[in-house]
Design an enzyme around this catalytic site. Structure first.
Site, PDB file in Angstrom:
ATOM      1  N   PRO A  21      -2.912 -12.220  10.434  1.00 44.35           N
ATOM      2  CA  PRO A  21      -3.328 -12.001  11.829  1.00 44.35           C
ATOM      3  C   PRO A  21      -3.333 -10.509  12.148  1.00 44.35           C
ATOM      4  O   PRO A  21      -2.546  -9.747  11.575  1.00 44.35           O
ATOM      5  CB  PRO A  21      -2.250 -12.729  12.646  1.00 44.35           C
ATOM      6  CG  PRO A  21      -1.123 -13.006  11.721  1.00 44.35           C
ATOM      7  CD  PRO A  21      -1.640 -12.938  10.321  1.00 44.35           C
ATOM      8  N   ASP A  22      -4.207 -10.094  13.036  1.00 45.55           N
ATOM      9  CA  ASP A  22      -4.277  -8.691  13.446  1.00 45.55           C
ATOM     10  C   ASP A  22      -3.294  -8.500  14.610  1.00 45.55           C
ATOM     11  O   ASP A  22      -3.569  -8.905  15.746  1.00 45.55           O
ATOM     12  CB  ASP A  22      -5.713  -8.348  13.874  1.00 45.55           C
ATOM     13  CG  ASP A  22      -5.883  -6.851  14.102  1.00 45.55           C
ATOM     14  OD1 ASP A  22      -4.971  -6.227  14.683  1.00 45.55           O
ATOM     15  OD2 ASP A  22      -6.928  -6.309  13.702  1.00 45.55           O
ATOM     16  N   ASN A  74       0.854  -1.188   0.000  1.00 46.87           N
ATOM     17  CA  ASN A  74       0.000   0.000   0.000  1.00 46.87           C
ATOM     18  C   ASN A  74       0.887   1.234   0.000  1.00 46.87           C
ATOM     19  O   ASN A  74       2.111   1.130   0.025  1.00 46.87           O
ATOM     20  CB  ASN A  74      -0.946  -0.027   1.205  1.00 46.87           C
ATOM     21  CG  ASN A  74      -0.170  -0.118   2.505  1.00 46.87           C
ATOM     22  OD1 ASN A  74       0.557   0.793   2.869  1.00 46.87           O
ATOM     23  ND2 ASN A  74      -0.294  -1.238   3.193  1.00 46.87           N
TER      24      ASN A  74
HETATM   25  N1  CTP Z   1      -3.262  -3.619  12.307  1.00 49.90           N
HETATM   26  C1  CTP Z   1      -2.422  -4.598  12.760  1.00 49.90           C
HETATM   27  N2  CTP Z   1      -2.387  -5.815  12.129  1.00 49.90           N
HETATM   28  C2  CTP Z   1      -3.147  -6.053  11.046  1.00 49.90           C
HETATM   29  C3  CTP Z   1      -4.005  -5.044  10.569  1.00 49.90           C
HETATM   30  C4  CTP Z   1      -4.035  -3.848  11.222  1.00 49.90           C
HETATM   31  O1  CTP Z   1      -1.718  -4.382  13.751  1.00 49.90           O
HETATM   32  N3  CTP Z   1      -3.069  -7.224  10.447  1.00 49.90           N
HETATM   33  C5  CTP Z   1      -3.342  -2.340  13.032  1.00 49.90           C
HETATM   34  C6  CTP Z   1      -2.850  -1.136  12.270  1.00 49.90           C
HETATM   35  O2  CTP Z   1      -1.473  -0.896  12.535  1.00 49.90           O
HETATM   36  C7  CTP Z   1      -3.741  -0.025  12.789  1.00 49.90           C
HETATM   37  C8  CTP Z   1      -5.053  -0.739  13.026  1.00 49.90           C
HETATM   38  O3  CTP Z   1      -4.713  -2.088  13.267  1.00 49.90           O
HETATM   39  O4  CTP Z   1      -3.307   0.451  14.049  1.00 49.90           O
HETATM   40  C9  CTP Z   1      -5.936  -0.635  11.834  1.00 49.90           C
HETATM   41  O5  CTP Z   1      -6.924  -1.572  11.990  1.00 49.90           O
HETATM   42  P1  CTP Z   1      -7.810  -2.183  10.813  1.00 49.90           P
HETATM   43  O6  CTP Z   1      -8.901  -2.942  11.470  1.00 49.90           O
HETATM   44  O7  CTP Z   1      -6.967  -2.890   9.820  1.00 49.90           O
HETATM   45  O8  CTP Z   1      -8.367  -0.918  10.224  1.00 49.90           O
HETATM   46  P2  CTP Z   1      -8.192  -0.284   8.867  1.00 49.90           P
HETATM   47  O9  CTP Z   1      -6.753  -0.333   8.414  1.00 49.90           O
HETATM   48  O10 CTP Z   1      -8.765   1.053   9.044  1.00 49.90           O
HETATM   49  O11 CTP Z   1      -8.978  -1.243   7.862  1.00 49.90           O
HETATM   50  P3  CTP Z   1     -10.457  -1.885   7.838  1.00 49.90           P
HETATM   51  O12 CTP Z   1     -11.400  -0.772   8.089  1.00 49.90           O
HETATM   52  O13 CTP Z   1     -10.490  -2.443   6.491  1.00 49.90           O
HETATM   53  O14 CTP Z   1     -10.543  -2.949   8.862  1.00 49.90           O
END
Ligand code: CTP
Length: 410
Positions: free
Chosen positions: A305-306, A210
């Site tokens: 994974p988040d 990205n």
């Molecule tokens: N994040 C993370 N690991 C991931 C995805 C996201 O640590 N695999 C963290 C990012 O660093 C940021 C936050 O989670 O702090 C963003 O969350 P996310 O749910 O991915 O939100 P968006 O990027 O806004 O995307 P979406 O709305 O599509 O969920």
């Protein structure tokens, strides 16, 4: 007053060519007002003369574990207790391995075991030795135990190769040491910050990524550092230089970022997830370049994974701050994310409309926490980062220091 006035630094030197830089480090520490005691391994003495270090530090150099005359002057346990900080620079692959396994077969390794002072090491070795899984495992073990691993830097090596393995320069090491006493609302707090994009490979030449530049995360690392924290920045690929005094670990994929974060999160007091982590990766990584053929090609992706949610779910988790990029319903979406991921704070910004955000120099965010919010209008990312860091410090303090002196300050 000098900035390290009266601080007691025990400098361990193990046997590598970078030991010649340690002489400069001793001189700089001494100039900064620190009391320096040098302990050398036997191999280190082959690279730099103890007399040089004795002259620069103004103290006798220690080497032998069982030297009756030295033990009479200052025994090894006394020396271990004397130190405010122990820094091993250079730390060779062998010395790191010995520390990781708790060996105490010479004076320096014994001191490292016997001291309760913070232990930092500045690795220096050939790049292949640094990359070897055994060294990487040992470094992880030491970090998990709370040790600080500073560097190595990338560059030309004494062996004629190019890559990671150079010891950090003396001025950078001095900066890091000074960080232990930097006064500020986050003094003594270990912070972990993610920044930049991740790259998810499809084949050897292609990846999904990205437009994140990493500017926000890097600015936050600098701002949190200015408030006194010891900062480790886990960064995806960017063109930015790490801020002074900040340890940077470079990664490519979300899985690599996760591994580096999780191996440190348990000993950190603060985690800020500013990285734009790819939510998906290719299900299969092709071994060779995929050739064009069919007119319509579907690429199967699987969820990454988040990392942020995983850190927030750890027992004794650090104070966690996330970011949310939203195109609409900012408050509802950001607060939803904060709650579902169990975060202390979230910094949300509107993307896709107007200036700011990804890849830009400026940004505007709204910070949300339980029962409150604050709008930070459009400004350059370093200024914005300072505002965010100040708010984080305020809430960190309210959550731990004010109520519970046993905070996870790392
Ligand atoms: N994040 C993370 N690991 C991931 C995805 C996201 O640590 N695999 C963290 C990012 O660093 C940021 C936050 O989670 O702090 C963003 O969350 P996310 O749910 O991915 O939100 P968006 O990027 O806004 O995307 P979406 O709305 O599509 O969920």
């Amino acid at each position: 007053m000098h900035r390290l006035e009266g601080r007691r630094i025990l400098l361990g030197i193990s046997g590598g060519i970078a030991a010649y830089k340690s002489a400069i480090l001793v001189r700089e520490l001494h100039r900064a007002g620190a009391q320096v005691r040098v302990v050398m391994t036997r191999a280190a003495r082959a690279f730099v003369a103890p007399l040089t270090l004795q002259t620069l530090s103004g103290n006798v150099v220690h080497s032998e574990l069982l030297d009756p005359t030295r033990e009479a002057a200052m025994g090894h346990i006394e020396l271990a207790r004397w130190a405010d900080v122990v820094l091993v620079a250079p730390a060779t692959a062998d010395f790191i391995a010995r520390l990781a396994h708790g060996l105490a077969d010479d004076l320096l390794s014994t001191l490292c075991l016997a001291s309760s002072a913070p232990l930092a090491m500045a690795p220096a070795m050939n790049r292949e030795m640094w990359r070897h899984p055994a060294t990487q495992q040992n470094v992880r073990t030491l970090s998990l135990r709370g040790g600080y691993v500073w560097g190595p830097a990338e560059g030309d090596q004494a062996c004629g190769e190019f890559g990671p393995g150079r010891m950090l320069e003396p001025d950078e090491l001095l900066e890091r040491i000074a960080g232990f006493w930097r006064q500020g609302p986050l003094s003594g707090v270990r912070a972990l910050i993610t920044a930049g994009p991740t790259r998810e490979p499809i084949d050897p030449v292609r990846y999904i990524s990205n437009r994140s530049s990493g500017k926000m995360g890097y600015a936050l690392a600098a701002a949190v550092r200015e408030l006194g924290a010891t900062v480790t920045l886990i960064s995806g690929p960017t063109s930015l230089m790490p801020p002074a005094g900040v340890e940077r670990i470079e990664v490519n994929t979300a899985l690599e970022m996760r591994e580096q974060v999780l191996s440190r999160a348990a000993v950190c007091g603060l985690f800020v997830a500013a990285a734009a982590v790819s939510d998906y990766r290719a299900e299969q990584l092709a071994g060779h370049k995929i050739k064009k053929g069919v007119s319509r090609w579907q690429l199967a992706l699987v969820r990454n994974p988040d990392i942020l949610a995983e850190v927030a779910a750890l027992p004794n988790h650090p104070f966690t701050v996330g970011f949310a990029a939203e195109t609409h319903d900012l408050e509802r979406n950001a607060e939803g994310k904060r709650r579902s991921k169990g975060l202390d704070m979230i910094a949300a910004n509107l993307v896709g409309k107007g200036p700011g955000g990804f890849d830009a120099d400026d940004n505007a965010v709204t910070l949300y926490w339980e029962g409150g919010k604050k709008d930070l209008s459009l400004r350059d990312k370093p200024s914005l980062a300072r505002e965010i860091a100040a708010l984080i410090a305020e809430h960190y303090d309210a959550k731990y220091t004010a109520q519970d002196p046993g905070s996870p300050s790392g």
